[in-house]
Design a protein around this motif. Structure first.
Motif, PDB file in Angstrom:
ATOM      1  N   ASP A 212       0.813  -1.219   0.000  1.00  0.00           N
ATOM      2  CA  ASP A 212       0.000   0.000   0.000  1.00  0.00           C
ATOM      3  C   ASP A 212       0.850   1.274   0.000  1.00  0.00           C
ATOM      4  OD1 ASP A 212       0.918  -0.002   2.594  1.00  0.00           O
ATOM      5  OD2 ASP A 212      -1.055   0.252   3.520  1.00  0.00           O
TER       6      ASP A 212
ATOM      7  N   THR B 197       2.438   2.839   2.382  1.00  0.00           N
ATOM      8  CA  THR B 197       2.545   3.640   3.611  1.00  0.00           C
ATOM      9  C   THR B 197       3.866   3.389   4.328  1.00  0.00           C
ATOM     10  OG1 THR B 197       1.323   1.960   4.850  1.00  0.00           O
ATOM     11  CG2 THR B 197       0.058   3.812   3.984  1.00  0.00           C
TER      12      THR B 197
ATOM     13  N   LYS C 277       1.600  13.683   2.686  1.00  0.00           N
ATOM     14  CA  LYS C 277       0.370  13.035   3.137  1.00  0.00           C
ATOM     15  C   LYS C 277       0.486  11.526   2.959  1.00  0.00           C
ATOM     16  CE  LYS C 277      -4.599  13.600   2.641  1.00  0.00           C
ATOM     17  NZ  LYS C 277      -5.659  14.227   1.859  1.00  0.00           N
TER      18      LYS C 277
ATOM     19  N   GLN D  95      -1.470   8.064   3.878  1.00  0.00           N
ATOM     20  CA  GLN D  95      -2.696   7.488   4.405  1.00  0.00           C
ATOM     21  C   GLN D  95      -2.922   6.102   3.813  1.00  0.00           C
ATOM     22  OE1 GLN D  95      -5.508  10.077   1.365  1.00  0.00           O
ATOM     23  NE2 GLN D  95      -6.045   9.999   3.486  1.00  0.00           N
TER      24      GLN D  95
ATOM     25  N   SER E 281      -4.982   3.184   2.329  1.00  0.00           N
ATOM     26  CA  SER E 281      -6.171   3.141   1.497  1.00  0.00           C
ATOM     27  C   SER E 281      -6.287   1.773   0.870  1.00  0.00           C
ATOM     28  CB  SER E 281      -6.096   4.218   0.406  1.00  0.00           C
ATOM     29  OG  SER E 281      -7.197   4.112  -0.454  1.00  0.00           O
TER      30      SER E 281
ATOM     31  N   MET F  38      -7.927   1.437  -1.969  1.00  0.00           N
ATOM     32  CA  MET F  38      -8.053   1.662  -3.415  1.00  0.00           C
ATOM     33  C   MET F  38      -6.701   1.481  -4.098  1.00  0.00           C
ATOM     34  SD  MET F  38     -10.752   4.790  -3.696  1.00  0.00           S
ATOM     35  CE  MET F  38     -10.047   5.842  -2.445  1.00  0.00           C
TER      36      MET F  38
ATOM     37  N   LYS G 286      -4.699   4.652  -5.208  1.00  0.00           N
ATOM     38  CA  LYS G 286      -4.087   5.392  -4.094  1.00  0.00           C
ATOM     39  C   LYS G 286      -2.816   4.691  -3.627  1.00  0.00           C
ATOM     40  CE  LYS G 286      -6.653   8.924  -2.773  1.00  0.00           C
ATOM     41  NZ  LYS G 286      -6.133  10.273  -2.734  1.00  0.00           N
ATOM     42  N   GLN G 287      -2.861   3.363  -3.560  1.00  0.00           N
ATOM     43  CA  GLN G 287      -1.686   2.598  -3.154  1.00  0.00           C
ATOM     44  C   GLN G 287      -0.544   2.798  -4.153  1.00  0.00           C
ATOM     45  OE1 GLN G 287      -3.089  -1.436  -2.761  1.00  0.00           O
ATOM     46  NE2 GLN G 287      -4.068  -1.038  -0.792  1.00  0.00           N
TER      47      GLN G 287
ATOM     48  N   GLU H   1      -0.151   5.282  -6.159  1.00  0.00           N
ATOM     49  CA  GLU H   1       0.294   6.669  -6.094  1.00  0.00           C
ATOM     50  C   GLU H   1       1.304   6.859  -4.961  1.00  0.00           C
ATOM     51  OE1 GLU H   1      -1.540  11.155  -5.417  1.00  0.00           O
ATOM     52  OE2 GLU H   1      -2.867   9.417  -5.370  1.00  0.00           O
ATOM     53  N   GLN H   2       1.049   6.221  -3.815  1.00  0.00           N
ATOM     54  CA  GLN H   2       1.994   6.335  -2.693  1.00  0.00           C
ATOM     55  C   GLN H   2       3.319   5.652  -3.014  1.00  0.00           C
ATOM     56  OE1 GLN H   2      -0.162   7.371   1.317  1.00  0.00           O
ATOM     57  NE2 GLN H   2      -0.061   5.187   1.024  1.00  0.00           N
TER      58      GLN H   2
ATOM     59  N   GLN I 202       5.187   7.997  -5.173  1.00  0.00           N
ATOM     60  CA  GLN I 202       5.721   9.106  -4.376  1.00  0.00           C
ATOM     61  C   GLN I 202       7.016   8.685  -3.683  1.00  0.00           C
ATOM     62  OE1 GLN I 202       2.523  10.177  -1.736  1.00  0.00           O
ATOM     63  NE2 GLN I 202       1.810  11.803  -3.097  1.00  0.00           N
TER      64      GLN I 202
END
Length: 199
Positions: free
Chosen positions: A58, A60, A79, A81, A83, A85, A88-89, A91-92, A95
């Protein structure tokens, strides 16, 4: 992402070769380092390749890891968090990858997002994390937590500065890479076609 079924033929052979590169001992070292660097509240992964992949999937844990290598409040990922979805995973994860590249890891040493998210090349994920740990130790900024011996030591620049006199002195010396003419003579040479005398 579409759920892919089992692969066959050449695709299967390639995937098996990639899977064999995964190192369970390196996994244990990386888990110890991430737990030491981020603290125990990131949780403990299940042992094995699949457990390691699910722990990092994910993004995080990875984002918290890269933030911990920066001074407090200056982390590159603002940020974080959890998730469920997929986008979103992913995207992290991306990042984290961008922050790792800005941290100093070469773009050729960074895994692709799908390598982790789909679990297709976890050996590449291990190599990226290993390079990140080595770089964090080499920086010596006091933000690395853990045993520096867990990671191979990165080479560091050792610049040498020579004076003009020393450089000119070196121009008149014939290096031994070019060979030497000391001791060379034609003593003992015989004409062509003559047998060599061994005494």
């Amino acid at each position: 992402m579409a759920n892919r079924g089992p692969s066959y033929g050449l695709s299967r052979e390639v995937q098996q070769k990639i899977d064999r590169q995964y190192d369970p001992e390196l996994e244990q070292v990386l888990v110890r380092w991430i737990l030491a660097q981020c603290g125990g509240d990131v949780g403990q992964p299940a042992p094995g390749r699949d457990g390691f992949q699910q722990w990092l999937k994910d993004g995080t844990v990875l984002c918290r890891l890269i933030n911990s290598l920066h001074p407090r409040g200056q982390g590159p990922v603002a940020k974080i968090q959890a998730s469920a979805m997929a986008f979103k995973q992913m995207e992290q994860i991306s990042q984290f990858l961008q922050a790792a590249e800005r941290y100093g890891i070469a773009a050729t040493d960074i895994f692709q997002t799908v390598d982790l998210w789909e679990g297709k090349n976890m050996a590449c994920v291990q190599r990226t994390l290993m390079n990140l740990g080595s770089l964090a130790v080499a920086k010596g900024d006091g933000l690395f937590v853990g045993d520096p011996n867990w990671f191979p030591k990165k080479s560091q620049e050792n610049r040498r500065v020579f004076s003009e006199d020393k450089l000119k002195e070196g121009q008149s010396v014939i290096g031994l890479q070019m060979g030497t003419n000391r001791g060379a003579s034609q003593a003992g040479m015989t004409g062509y076609g003559m047998p060599r005398q061994i005494l």
